[in-house]
Design an enzyme around this catalytic site. Structure first.
Site, PDB file in Angstrom:
ATOM      1  N   SER A  62      31.816  29.739  45.669  1.00 17.70           N
ATOM      2  CA  SER A  62      31.313  29.576  44.296  1.00 17.70           C
ATOM      3  C   SER A  62      32.342  29.087  43.282  1.00 17.70           C
ATOM      4  O   SER A  62      31.957  28.665  42.195  1.00 17.70           O
ATOM      5  CB  SER A  62      30.785  30.913  43.791  1.00 17.70           C
ATOM      6  OG  SER A  62      29.398  30.937  43.874  1.00 17.70           O
ATOM      7  N   LYS A  65      32.012  25.834  41.623  1.00 22.23           N
ATOM      8  CA  LYS A  65      31.090  25.619  40.503  1.00 22.23           C
ATOM      9  C   LYS A  65      31.860  25.264  39.228  1.00 22.23           C
ATOM     10  O   LYS A  65      31.347  24.565  38.350  1.00 22.23           O
ATOM     11  CB  LYS A  65      30.220  26.863  40.294  1.00 22.23           C
ATOM     12  CG  LYS A  65      29.248  27.077  41.460  1.00 22.23           C
ATOM     13  CD  LYS A  65      28.576  28.436  41.454  1.00 22.23           C
ATOM     14  CE  LYS A  65      27.647  28.565  42.662  1.00 22.23           C
ATOM     15  NZ  LYS A  65      27.167  29.917  42.910  1.00 22.23           N
ATOM     16  N   TYR A 186      26.580  20.024  47.532  1.00 22.80           N
ATOM     17  CA  TYR A 186      26.893  21.396  47.104  1.00 22.80           C
ATOM     18  C   TYR A 186      27.523  22.190  48.267  1.00 22.80           C
ATOM     19  O   TYR A 186      28.548  22.850  48.097  1.00 22.80           O
ATOM     20  CB  TYR A 186      25.614  22.069  46.591  1.00 22.80           C
ATOM     21  CG  TYR A 186      25.743  23.555  46.378  1.00 22.80           C
ATOM     22  CD1 TYR A 186      26.403  24.059  45.253  1.00 22.80           C
ATOM     23  CD2 TYR A 186      25.232  24.468  47.302  1.00 22.80           C
ATOM     24  CE1 TYR A 186      26.543  25.431  45.070  1.00 22.80           C
ATOM     25  CE2 TYR A 186      25.356  25.830  47.122  1.00 22.80           C
ATOM     26  CZ  TYR A 186      26.019  26.304  46.002  1.00 22.80           C
ATOM     27  OH  TYR A 186      26.160  27.658  45.825  1.00 22.80           O
ATOM     28  N   TYR A 238      29.518  36.961  38.974  1.00 20.64           N
ATOM     29  CA  TYR A 238      28.153  37.338  39.377  1.00 20.64           C
ATOM     30  C   TYR A 238      27.569  38.337  38.382  1.00 20.64           C
ATOM     31  O   TYR A 238      27.905  38.292  37.194  1.00 20.64           O
ATOM     32  CB  TYR A 238      28.152  37.894  40.809  1.00 20.64           C
ATOM     33  CG  TYR A 238      28.790  36.976  41.819  1.00 20.64           C
ATOM     34  CD1 TYR A 238      28.270  35.700  42.036  1.00 20.64           C
ATOM     35  CD2 TYR A 238      29.896  37.355  42.550  1.00 20.64           C
ATOM     36  CE1 TYR A 238      28.843  34.846  42.977  1.00 20.64           C
ATOM     37  CE2 TYR A 238      30.479  36.504  43.484  1.00 20.64           C
ATOM     38  CZ  TYR A 238      29.945  35.256  43.688  1.00 20.64           C
ATOM     39  OH  TYR A 238      30.513  34.421  44.601  1.00 20.64           O
ATOM     40  N   VAL A 256      32.247  33.969  47.504  1.00 17.76           N
ATOM     41  CA  VAL A 256      32.013  34.901  48.614  1.00 17.76           C
ATOM     42  C   VAL A 256      32.969  34.686  49.793  1.00 17.76           C
ATOM     43  O   VAL A 256      32.976  35.483  50.726  1.00 17.76           O
ATOM     44  CB  VAL A 256      30.540  34.863  49.119  1.00 17.76           C
ATOM     45  CG1 VAL A 256      29.582  35.391  48.081  1.00 17.76           C
ATOM     46  CG2 VAL A 256      30.144  33.471  49.574  1.00 17.76           C
TER      47      VAL A 256
HETATM   48  N1  GLU Z   1      27.956  28.618  49.328  1.00 19.04           N
HETATM   49  C1  GLU Z   1      27.557  29.913  48.859  1.00 19.04           C
HETATM   50  C2  GLU Z   1      26.073  29.959  48.633  1.00 19.04           C
HETATM   51  O1  GLU Z   1      25.562  29.056  48.027  1.00 19.04           O
HETATM   52  C3  GLU Z   1      28.300  30.187  47.595  1.00 19.04           C
HETATM   53  C4  GLU Z   1      28.022  31.562  47.137  1.00 19.04           C
HETATM   54  C5  GLU Z   1      29.126  32.165  46.362  1.00 19.04           C
HETATM   55  O2  GLU Z   1      30.306  32.033  46.633  1.00 19.04           O
HETATM   56  O3  GLU Z   1      28.732  32.864  45.423  1.00 19.04           O
HETATM   57  O4  GLU Z   1      25.408  30.862  49.049  1.00 19.04           O
END
Ligand code: GLU
Length: 307
Positions: A62, A65, A186, A238, A256
């Site tokens: 994530s 992002k 993504y 989160y 994650v």
């Molecule tokens: N590639 C993971 C997903 O889209 C990223 C999630 C994350 O790190 O929060 O589920």
């Protein structure tokens, strides 16, 4: 002095590892060693402090992002980006589909999956993955970042929920273009292999207002960086973002894969690695190390002792 504090933070954070667990919903992530822990600080005045497992590569997940949002703001501008995605904390899990379906057509913010997929859809027609990879290397001050093929294929094979989000966005008319190409980009961005040092580099670039302190080159506009930092503070951890802001007060983004990237305004970038996650999906050791450092070094954004 800083080295000693970082070492103490590492020992402090280590105690919490048994309370966490490695993510395994992407099967390849389940192979990480939960006992690893690393901490890296890059200061604006050139100090590089490293403790523990700072060379271990893992996927950015994530935290990408932040890179996609910065890139979209840089090339599309504020109004176009926020016509498609809101700026509100969702209070829901990162991969939730609930509010997107029931409460709003636009995803709540660019730090949850729905928002990030929408942001990546703006990049898909403009950039190849290779161009974004090169940009990530520059922002993270790390030429060795590559695509982790195993994690990419593992996520692609199991990423139905993210494909569902993309189709929902498409059905609402918010996502333009080819939704599967967007989700593929993504997944690739989530699968960049970084280490705690790369995250400290990215944190420093952002903490320094978008200018690489090593050579004075401006990599991101100041107004772009301001938006990114604000969203990291309000939405970067989160549905634990509120508590993290109160306890730690460092704009940060977690993934994650076990990484957390933090930026202390005008002072330093922080990268942590610890794949054992808490129930919200944040690295448990990383979160505790950041809390320790914030307390000891007065790094909270509203700390009156903040230099
Ligand atoms: N590639 C993971 C997903 O889209 C990223 C999630 C994350 O790190 O929060 O589920």
């Amino acid at each position: 002095m800083l080295q000693k504090t970082a070492q103490c933070a590492l020992e402090y954070g280590r105690q919490f590892i048994p309370q966490g667990a490695v993510a395994d919903y992407i099967p390849e992530l389940g192979k990480a060693d939960p006992n690893q822990l690393g901490l890296c600080l890059f200061t604006k005045d050139g100090q590089k402090i490293m403790c523990g497992d700072v060379d271990q590569r893992f996927t950015i997940q994530s935290i990408c992002k932040v890179i996609s949002l910065a890139t979209a703001l840089q090339c599309e501008g504020f109004d176009k980006v926020f016509a498609k995605v809101m700026m509100e904390p969702s209070g829901d899990a990162f991969n939730s589909i609930l509010k997107l379906d029931l409460a709003s057509n636009r995803p709540y913010n660019p730090m949850i999956n729905a928002g990030a997929i929408e942001v990546v859809s703006m990049l898909t027609p403009r950039f190849t993955f290779e161009q974004l990879l090169e940009y990530a290397r520059i922002l993270c001050m790390d030429d060795d970042i590559v695509l982790d093929e195993a994690v990419y294929h593992s996520e692609k094979a199991t990423g139905d929920r993210n494909r569902a989000i993309a189709y929902l966005l498409k059905s609402k008319g918010v996502l333009e273009g080819d939704e599967l190409k967007t989700v593929d980009l993504y997944f690739r961005m989530c699968s960049l292999s970084v280490n705690a040092r790369s995250l400290a580099g990215l944190g420093l670039t952002i903490a320094n207002g978008g200018v690489d302190p090593n050579n004075g080159v401006r990599l991101l506009d100041e107004r772009v960086v301001r938006v990114v930092k604000t969203l990291m503070l309000t939405c970067g951890m989160y549905d634990g973002s509120g508590e993290f802001a109160v306890r730690v007060g460092i704009p940060a983004k977690s993934g994650v894969g076990g990484g957390i990237m933090g930026c202390v305004e005008n002072r330093m970038g922080i990268g942590t690695y610890g794949p054992a996650l808490d129930e919200k999906g944040n690295s448990i050791g990383g979160r505790q190390m950041l809390e320790y450092l914030s307390r000891e070094l007065h790094l909270h954004i509203f700390d009156s002792l903040n230099a």
